[in-house]
Design a protein around this motif. Structure first.
Motif, short mmCIF file in Angstrom:
data_model
loop_
_atom_site.label_atom_id
_atom_site.label_comp_id
_atom_site.label_asym_id
_atom_site.label_seq_id
_atom_site.Cartn_x
_atom_site.Cartn_y
_atom_site.Cartn_z
N ALA A 126 0.83 -1.21 0.00
CA ALA A 126 0.00 0.00 0.00
C ALA A 126 0.86 1.26 0.00
N LEU A 127 1.93 1.26 0.78
CA LEU A 127 2.81 2.43 0.84
C LEU A 127 3.55 2.62 -0.48
N ASP A 128 3.95 1.54 -1.11
CA ASP A 128 4.61 1.65 -2.41
C ASP A 128 3.66 2.26 -3.44
N ASN A 129 2.42 1.80 -3.46
CA ASN A 129 1.44 2.35 -4.39
C ASN A 129 1.23 3.85 -4.19
N ARG A 130 1.46 4.30 -2.97
CA ARG A 130 1.23 5.72 -2.66
C ARG A 130 2.49 6.57 -2.82
N PHE A 131 3.63 6.05 -2.35
CA PHE A 131 4.82 6.90 -2.25
C PHE A 131 6.02 6.43 -3.07
N GLY A 132 5.98 5.24 -3.67
CA GLY A 132 7.12 4.74 -4.42
C GLY A 132 8.06 3.93 -3.56
N GLY A 133 9.00 3.23 -4.22
CA GLY A 133 9.81 2.24 -3.52
C GLY A 133 11.11 2.73 -2.92
N ALA A 134 11.60 3.92 -3.33
CA ALA A 134 12.94 4.33 -2.91
C ALA A 134 13.09 4.44 -1.39
N ASP A 135 12.06 4.96 -0.72
CA ASP A 135 12.13 5.11 0.73
C ASP A 135 11.90 3.81 1.48
N VAL A 137 12.74 0.56 0.38
CA VAL A 137 13.53 -0.62 0.04
C VAL A 137 14.48 -1.03 1.16
N LYS A 138 15.12 -0.09 1.83
CA LYS A 138 16.08 -0.46 2.88
C LYS A 138 15.36 -1.09 4.07
N LEU A 139 14.28 -0.46 4.51
CA LEU A 139 13.52 -1.00 5.64
C LEU A 139 13.01 -2.40 5.32
N SER A 140 12.46 -2.57 4.11
CA SER A 140 11.88 -3.86 3.74
C SER A 140 12.96 -4.93 3.59
N ALA A 168 7.98 -15.78 3.27
CA ALA A 168 9.33 -15.30 2.94
C ALA A 168 9.47 -15.10 1.44
N GLY A 169 8.90 -16.01 0.65
CA GLY A 169 8.94 -15.86 -0.80
C GLY A 169 8.18 -14.64 -1.27
N GLU A 170 7.03 -14.40 -0.66
CA GLU A 170 6.23 -13.23 -1.03
C GLU A 170 6.95 -11.94 -0.64
N LEU A 171 7.53 -11.92 0.57
CA LEU A 171 8.24 -10.73 1.02
C LEU A 171 9.46 -10.45 0.13
N ALA A 172 10.21 -11.49 -0.24
CA ALA A 172 11.36 -11.29 -1.11
C ALA A 172 10.93 -10.73 -2.46
N GLU A 173 9.80 -11.21 -2.98
CA GLU A 173 9.29 -10.67 -4.25
C GLU A 173 8.98 -9.18 -4.13
N VAL A 174 8.35 -8.79 -3.02
CA VAL A 174 8.02 -7.38 -2.81
C VAL A 174 9.30 -6.54 -2.72
N VAL A 175 10.30 -7.04 -1.99
CA VAL A 175 11.56 -6.30 -1.88
C VAL A 175 12.21 -6.18 -3.26
N GLY A 176 12.15 -7.24 -4.05
CA GLY A 176 12.70 -7.18 -5.40
C GLY A 176 12.02 -6.12 -6.25
N LEU A 178 10.47 -3.39 -5.08
CA LEU A 178 10.88 -2.08 -4.55
C LEU A 178 12.28 -1.72 -5.05
N ALA A 179 13.18 -2.71 -5.06
CA ALA A 179 14.54 -2.47 -5.54
C ALA A 179 14.54 -2.08 -7.01
N TYR A 180 13.66 -2.70 -7.79
CA TYR A 180 13.53 -2.35 -9.21
C TYR A 180 13.11 -0.89 -9.35
N ASP A 181 12.14 -0.46 -8.58
CA ASP A 181 11.68 0.92 -8.63
C ASP A 181 12.76 1.88 -8.15
N ALA A 182 13.62 1.40 -7.25
CA ALA A 182 14.69 2.23 -6.70
C ALA A 182 15.98 2.16 -7.52
N GLU A 183 15.94 1.44 -8.67
CA GLU A 183 17.11 1.30 -9.55
C GLU A 183 18.27 0.57 -8.85
N GLU A 184 17.95 -0.34 -7.94
CA GLU A 184 18.97 -1.16 -7.28
C GLU A 184 18.89 -2.56 -7.91
#
Length: 409
Positions: A126-135, A137-140, A168-176, A178-184
């Motif tokens: 929900a936060l990604d949909n609202r604010f983007g992944g850059a902020d 990605v580190k926390l996640s 864990a698989g779902e969370l890793a996918e979400v982090v991936g 977010l990292a894509y949106d953050a250019e990591e």
């Protein structure tokens, strides 16, 4: 699940938005008249008939989990908007993530912890949909590492092993993502691999498919169309049981990879893709399939045309992708309007480009999406080196450049 004591037109339209449906498809989903759906949108304060209240209850009950989470977010936003005179009602966005570890009263590895992980995943999305992944990605990433370490140490109820591996698989996918949106991109690739590992340990084909389509998308974005094509074909030709909507998604990934390789046959896939999409939602669709919608199809067809050098044809599809993006999805509004601007600059439609820059200015100050900033910087450089760019567009471009200098990325 969000429970609605008495539905209103606003609640009904929030359910339609969360399911990513048009008036027509939502009417069919509920088995009501299209004019009834249109009336709910036109009169948000109205109270539907008791019969329609029951249909809405049933529609919410059978909605995918992701759509239910999106619906709850829309309803809560609406409720908060009505309570601005009571500051005590406001919550810090993502406040739950401040306690991403289990509560002190909850031992790791029990059902309470499992539910807290899944709850935090929904909150991150929900936060990604609202604010983007850059902020985020580190926390996640830290959140995933904590879960990963606990799973490695084996401090969990063995009866929950499959569910924890799936989470864990779902969370890793979400982090991936977010990292894509953050250019990591190294982190994106690593998290996609982690996601596949845990999804396969759990036997969770739904997360496996989600991650495979992410991997294909990421490979294409990184200039590896052959790898992207291989991943898409491995699913389409494998033993996966694909619903029409999932088959449409992987055919889209295939078409994009072919187009990047210069194969014009890619465009012929879109009639089949749209035919599959129009079959509608099915019981075989996973919860995450809510975002496979008109916006996505229009954007991918536009990108395919652009990859094949058909810039003049692509602009109408970029326009459709913006129109089909819900106003509540701020990050997507930012990204899709940026691609529309790219197409307008390619086609020298200057009045439209100036208007799009106006719309991007407030979004640039609000959304932390590094890949969108990278795209906009590239467009601004293109404008700076073009001849005969109207002075009004140059002025707006300078304002956008200044906004990006202050952007939260």
């Amino acid at each position: 699940m969000q429970v609605i004591a008495s539905w209103t037109g606003s609640h009904a339209d929030a359910l339609r938005q969360s399911l990513r449906m048009t008036n027509e498809s939502f009417a069919e989903y509920l088995d009501v008249a299209v004019r009834t759906v249109a009336n709910w949108r036109k009169r948000p304060e109205m109270i539907p008939t008791p019969a329609n209240q029951q249909l809405l209850d049933a529609g919410l009950t059978r909605a995918p989990d992701q759509a239910k989470a999106h619906f709850a977010m829309l309803v809560n936003q609406s409720e908060n908007g009505k309570r601005t005179e009571h500051p005590e009602h406001f919550e810090i966005p993502g406040a739950g993530l401040l306690k991403a570890s289990p509560d002190a009263s909850t031992e790791f590895g029990d059902s309470g912890y499992l539910e807290s992980v899944r709850s935090h995943i929904r909150e991150i999305i929900a936060l990604d949909n609202r604010f983007g992944g850059a902020d985020l990605v580190k926390l996640s990433t830290r959140f995933f590492r904590t879960l990963h370490d606990h799973l490695g140490s084996g401090t969990y109820d063995p009866r929950l092993e499959r569910e924890l591996n799936s989470a864990a698989g779902e969370l890793a996918e979400v982090v991936g993502w977010l990292a894509y949106d953050a250019e990591e991109h190294d982190l994106t690739r690593r998290m996609n691999q982690e996601s596949l590992y845990f999804a396969r340990l759990a036997g969770d084909r739904t997360i496996e498919l989600l991650t495979l389509q992410n991997s294909s998308m990421h490979a294409a974005q990184q200039g590896r169309p052959r790898e992207a094509l291989h991943i898409a074909r491995s699913v389409l030709e494998g033993d996966y049981r694909l619903s029409p909507r999932l088959r449409a998604l992987f055919l889209t990934r295939k078409a994009r990879a072919l187009a990047q390789g210069g194969d014009e046959s890619a465009l012929r896939f879109f009639s089949q893709i749209r035919s599959l999409f129009l079959e509608g939602v099915s019981d075989g669709d996973p919860a995450w399939a809510w975002w496979i919608d008109e916006r996505e199809l229009a954007w991918h067809e536009a990108m395919t045309q652009r990859d094949l050098g058909q810039a003049s044809r692509s602009i109408s599809h970029f326009e459709q992708s913006v129109i089909a993006t819900p106003a509540t999805e701020i990050r997507s509004q930012y990204l899709h309007r940026s691609y529309l601007l790219q197409s307008q600059v390619d086609n020298s439609t200057w009045n439209a480009a100036e208007q799009t820059i106006r719309q991007l200015l407030p979004l640039a100050a609000e959304v932390a999406s590094t890949r969108t900033v990278v795209l906009l910087r590239r467009i601004l450089l293109q404008l700076a080196t073009r001849d005969k760019v109207p002075i009004t567009v140059q002025e707006r471009a300078a304002m956008l450049s200044a906004a990006l200098d202050e952007a939260p990325v």
